[in-house]
Design a protein around this motif. Structure first.
Motif, PDB file in Angstrom:
ATOM      1  N   LEU A   3      21.022  30.051  53.600  1.00 22.59           N
ATOM      2  CA  LEU A   3      20.608  28.666  53.868  1.00 22.59           C
ATOM      3  C   LEU A   3      21.731  27.651  53.712  1.00 22.59           C
ATOM      4  N   SER A   4      22.894  28.088  53.268  1.00 19.90           N
ATOM      5  CA  SER A   4      23.973  27.153  52.970  1.00 19.90           C
ATOM      6  C   SER A   4      25.202  27.434  53.824  1.00 19.90           C
ATOM      7  N   VAL A  57      20.771  23.480  48.350  1.00 18.28           N
ATOM      8  CA  VAL A  57      19.811  24.499  48.758  1.00 18.28           C
ATOM      9  C   VAL A  57      18.964  24.837  47.539  1.00 18.28           C
ATOM     10  N   CYS A 114      10.572  19.050  49.452  1.00 16.89           N
ATOM     11  CA  CYS A 114      11.723  19.640  50.153  1.00 16.89           C
ATOM     12  C   CYS A 114      11.563  19.490  51.663  1.00 16.89           C
ATOM     13  N   LYS A 115      10.375  19.808  52.141  1.00 18.51           N
ATOM     14  CA  LYS A 115      10.107  19.733  53.575  1.00 18.51           C
ATOM     15  C   LYS A 115      10.245  18.290  54.085  1.00 18.51           C
ATOM     16  N   ASP A 136      14.002  17.226  54.168  1.00 23.41           N
ATOM     17  CA  ASP A 136      14.924  18.156  54.837  1.00 23.41           C
ATOM     18  C   ASP A 136      15.860  18.874  53.860  1.00 23.41           C
ATOM     19  N   PRO A 141      16.904  22.276  52.424  1.00 24.67           N
ATOM     20  CA  PRO A 141      16.707  23.700  52.714  1.00 24.67           C
ATOM     21  C   PRO A 141      16.163  24.421  51.476  1.00 24.67           C
ATOM     22  N   TYR A 142      15.084  25.178  51.658  1.00 27.28           N
ATOM     23  CA  TYR A 142      14.466  25.860  50.523  1.00 27.28           C
ATOM     24  C   TYR A 142      13.849  27.186  50.973  1.00 27.28           C
ATOM     25  N   LYS A 143      13.621  28.029  49.997  1.00 20.46           N
ATOM     26  CA  LYS A 143      12.930  29.287  50.259  1.00 20.46           C
ATOM     27  C   LYS A 143      12.234  29.725  48.986  1.00 20.46           C
TER      28      LYS A 143
END
Length: 187
Positions: A39-40, A133, A149-150, A153, A155-157
């Motif tokens: 993600l980075s 991230v 996070c959404k 913007d 980035p996350y998981k």
């Protein structure tokens, strides 16, 4: 063991076994870093990494991050966890310290949550660097405000079941070894 009768089923909680947990923590840490790097656009080396919590997985994760050249900050609720992290050489803070350490949090490139309670919320997320991230490895529902996070913007998981996904052979061997050990001990 559920019963001492020779014909009754034998029950063993592998998740409560320290050896299994410690070996799984290695696979979890490695997979967590893989997810973060996906993600980075920066390396772990030279980055600033925030690790929330300091249990088995967090300890191994912090160790891996530091060995790869990251500046590791451990944010933990319990004084004992913060003390243990400080003795290893990590920067430490409590969740109550967030307002005091705004400038440090603004330099965080990667935020790794291991706490299975909602702890990474707007008060932390709003302070992270603009390219940060966020990876959450805590059990459902996780400890990160994914909606925030959404909306912003970031980035996350939410990375769950990493050992079985990243290294199924090694994870299977860990469990197989534990089964053999449990059966041997039960005889």
């Amino acid at each position: 063991m559920s019963d001492t009768n020779e014909n009754s089923p034998y029950v063993f909680d592998f998740l409560a076994d320290d050896v299994v947990a410690e070996r799984n923590a290695v696979a979890t840490a490695e997979g967590t870093v893989c997810d973060a790097e996906e993600l980075s656009d920066i390396n772990i080396d030279g980055s600033v990494c925030l690790v929330t919590g300091f249990g088995k997985c967090a300890r191994v994760l912090a160790e891996r991050l530091a060995s790869w050249g990251a500046d590791v900050i451990v944010m933990a609720r319990r004084p004992k966890q913060r003390s243990d992290a400080a003795l290893i050489g990590y920067k430490v803070m409590s969740f109550e310290d967030i307002p005091i350490y705004r400038h440090i949090l603004s330099e965080v490139d990667f935020c790794f949550n291991t706490v299975p309670a909602r702890v990474v919320c707007e008060d932390i997320l709003s302070l992270l660097s603009r390219h940060a991230v966020v990876i959450d490895i805590a059990s459902m529902p996780g400890g990160v405000d994914f909606d925030y996070c959404k909306e912003h913007d970031i980035p996350y998981k939410h990375s769950l079941g990493i050992p079985g996904k990243l290294s199924p052979k090694t994870s299977g061997m860990i469990l197989a070894d534990a089964v053999v050990e449990a059966v041997s001990a039960h005889r």
